[in-house]
Write an enzyme that holds these catalytic residues in place. Structure first.
Site, mmCIF file in Angstrom:
data_model
loop_
_atom_site.group_PDB
_atom_site.id
_atom_site.type_symbol
_atom_site.label_atom_id
_atom_site.label_comp_id
_atom_site.label_asym_id
_atom_site.label_seq_id
_atom_site.Cartn_x
_atom_site.Cartn_y
_atom_site.Cartn_z
ATOM 1 N N GLU A 54 30.140 42.106 21.189
ATOM 2 C CA GLU A 54 29.263 42.107 20.023
ATOM 3 C C GLU A 54 29.770 41.161 18.943
ATOM 4 O O GLU A 54 28.977 40.468 18.285
ATOM 5 C CB GLU A 54 29.162 43.526 19.448
ATOM 6 C CG GLU A 54 28.528 44.534 20.394
ATOM 7 C CD GLU A 54 29.550 45.290 21.221
ATOM 8 O OE1 GLU A 54 29.319 46.483 21.490
ATOM 9 O OE2 GLU A 54 30.579 44.687 21.600
ATOM 10 N N ALA A 163 51.913 48.806 62.656
ATOM 11 C CA ALA A 163 53.008 47.955 63.134
ATOM 12 C C ALA A 163 53.350 48.379 64.549
ATOM 13 O O ALA A 163 53.039 49.506 64.977
ATOM 14 C CB ALA A 163 54.234 48.084 62.233
ATOM 15 N N ALA A 164 53.977 47.466 65.276
ATOM 16 C CA ALA A 164 54.405 47.785 66.639
ATOM 17 C C ALA A 164 55.662 48.654 66.595
ATOM 18 O O ALA A 164 56.241 48.901 65.538
ATOM 19 C CB ALA A 164 54.688 46.492 67.408
ATOM 20 N N TRP A 171 50.985 39.140 62.238
ATOM 21 C CA TRP A 171 49.889 39.652 61.425
ATOM 22 C C TRP A 171 48.966 40.445 62.331
ATOM 23 O O TRP A 171 48.544 39.926 63.370
ATOM 24 C CB TRP A 171 49.133 38.535 60.737
ATOM 25 C CG TRP A 171 49.960 37.792 59.737
ATOM 26 C CD1 TRP A 171 50.525 36.578 59.882
ATOM 27 C CD2 TRP A 171 50.270 38.227 58.407
ATOM 28 N NE1 TRP A 171 51.191 36.208 58.743
ATOM 29 C CE2 TRP A 171 51.034 37.214 57.812
ATOM 30 C CE3 TRP A 171 49.980 39.373 57.658
ATOM 31 C CZ2 TRP A 171 51.513 37.312 56.502
ATOM 32 C CZ3 TRP A 171 50.450 39.457 56.364
ATOM 33 C CH2 TRP A 171 51.206 38.440 55.807
ATOM 34 N N ARG A 185 42.333 42.635 45.908
ATOM 35 C CA ARG A 185 43.561 42.950 45.161
ATOM 36 C C ARG A 185 43.491 42.383 43.750
ATOM 37 O O ARG A 185 43.978 42.992 42.792
ATOM 38 C CB ARG A 185 44.772 42.387 45.913
ATOM 39 C CG ARG A 185 46.115 42.750 45.319
ATOM 40 C CD ARG A 185 47.229 41.958 45.986
ATOM 41 N NE ARG A 185 47.671 42.516 47.257
ATOM 42 C CZ ARG A 185 48.594 41.945 48.030
ATOM 43 N NH1 ARG A 185 49.143 40.798 47.671
ATOM 44 N NH2 ARG A 185 48.957 42.506 49.170
#
Length: 339
Positions: A54, A163-164, A171, A185
Site C-alpha cells: 500500500e 539409499a542402497a 543419485w 526448496r
C-alpha cells in the site's frame, strides 16, 4: 461488486506474486484507481523491512491518491512493526474506498478494515479471497497453526529405499527431479536435516540454479541433533546461514523456527527425524520423488511409527501426480492434517 472492481483486484493479486520468497511477511499487491477509473499507483511488498504494498502504491500515486479506491490483495495491516500501519497511511492519504481480497489471519496485524471504516473509508473485503490465499498458502496456514508449515521431501526408489545397503544414494532420482527440488526448496524459509544426514551425506543444503550457481536468496539451513559436525562440513559453509538445534524434539524445532520468522520448512531429514515429525503431527505436506529403480534392500524412507497393524496405518491424500523426467513426483497430505 462490478466487473471492474474484480478485474483490478485480480491485478493486485497478480502484483503480489512479485513479492519475494522465502520471507517472513506475506506477499501483497496494491493498486490505486482514481474516481475517473484511471490507475494512478501500484506496488508490491519487496521483503521484510521494506515498505508494504500500500505504501509503494501511495508513493507511486502521490497527490492523486486522494479520493482514490485502493485494491489490495490482503486486508491492510493495523499494527506497527518495522513499518507503520497501512490502514492509517491510507486514511492519511485521503483514500475514499478500499477493496481487499483476503482477511488478514494474523491477530497482531488484523483490524485494518475496522480502523478504515471508523475513519469513514468505505471498505469491501473478502472478494477473490481464495485466489489471494493461493499466493500465500503456506504463510496463511502457518499463521493459522501458530507454527511453520512443514513439507517433507523424500527421493526414493520404487520399492521405498532412499539409499542402497552400502549407503550410496547419489543419485537415485534424475537431474530433472533434482532441479525441481531446488525450485521448491527456494520457496521455503528453512531446510531441515538431522545430524545423521549431515554427517553421512555432507550436503550443502543450498539452492542452486540449473547451471549450478547459487541462487541469490538462500533458506536457513537447520541441523537437528546432538552430534558435533566437523568444521569442514559443507552445511557450515558461508553460502547460507546455518542453525544448529540440539536435541531431537520436533516441537522444539518448530518453536525455534517460528521464533526465527520461518513460515515454511522443507524437511529433508533421514528416516528417524522424519518419523519423529510425523508422530508429532508436524508434517503437513509430503513431496515424494519416485525413481523407476529397484534396490530390494537399503535405507527405508521413514523409521518406525509405532504402527503394528494395517488398521492403524497412516493414510495420505494425493493432491498431485506429476512426471518429472523419468521420475514421478507425488504431492500428498496426511489425512489427519485435513481435519
Amino acid at each position: 461488486m462490478s466487473d471492474h472492481d474484480l478485474r483490478v483486484l485480480r491485478h493486485a493479486i497478480e502484483l503480489a506474486r512479485h513479492s519475494p520468497l522465502p520471507d517472513p511477511n506475506p506477499r501483497v499487491g496494491a493498486v490505486l484507481v482514481s474516481p475517473e477509473g484511471t490507475v494512478v499507483g501500484e506496488g508490491w511488498h519487496h521483503g521484510a523491512g521494506t515498505p508494504h504494498a500500500e505504501i509503494e502504491a501511495l508513493r507511486s500515486a502521490g497527490p492523486a491518491a486522494r479520493g482514490a479506491t485502493a485494491y489490495v490483495s490482503l486486508e491492510p495491516c493495523n499494527h506497527t512493526g518495522r513499518t507503520g500501519p497501512c490502514a492509517r497511511a491510507l486514511i492519511d492519504a485521503g483514500v475514499a474506498r478500499v477493496v481487499y481480497a483476503q482477511d488478514d489471519p494474523n491477530p497482531q496485524a488484523a483490524g485494518g478494515a475496522h480502523t478504515l471504516r471508523e475513519a469513514g473509508v468505505a471498505v469491501t473485503g473478502g472478494l477473490l479471497a481464495d485466489e489471494a490465499r493461493a499466493v500465500n498458502e503456506h504463510w496463511t496456514r502457518a499463521v493459522e497453526l501458530g507454527r511453520p508449515v512443514v513439507t517433507w521431501k523424500v527421493a526414493a526408489t520404487l520399492d521405498g529405499h532412499t539409499a542402497a545397503e552400502d549407503g550410496t544414494s547419489q543419485w537415485i532420482t534424475s537431474p530433472a527431479s533434482r532441479a525441481d527440488v531446488h525450485r521448491l526448496r527456494a520457496q521455503c524459509g528453512a531446510v531441515v536435516v538431522g545430524t545423521g544426514t549431515a554427517l553421512a551425506d555432507d550436503p550443502r543444503l543450498t539452492v542452486r540454479r540449473p547451471d549450478g550457481t547459487p541462487a541469490p536468496r538462500q533458506p536457513l539451513r537447520v541441523v537437528v541433533g546432538n552430534r558435533a559436525l566437523p568444521p569442514t562440513a559443507r552445511v557450515l559453509s558461508d553460502e547460507a546461514p546455518t542453525l544448529l538445534v540440539r536435541g531431537h524434539s520436533p516441537l522444539t524445532v518448530a518453536r525455534v523456527l517460528w521464533e526465527q520468522g520461518v513460515h515454511h520448512a522443507w524437511l529433508e531429514g533421514g528416516a528417524t527425524l522424519v518419523a519423529g515429525f510425523l508422530r508429532a503431527g508436524l508434517i503437513d505436506e509430503i513431496v515424494c520423488y519416485l525413481a523407476p529403480t529397484l534396490l530390494g534392500a537399503g535405507r527405508p524412507m521413514i523409521g518406525p511409527l509405532g504402527i503394528h497393524t494395517l488398521a492403524d496405518a497412516e493414510h495420505l491424500a494425493v493432491s498431485d501426480v506429476t512426471r518429472v523426467g523419468p521420475d514421478i513426483r507425488l504431492t500428498l497430505t496426511p489425512t489427519s492434517q485435513e481435519e
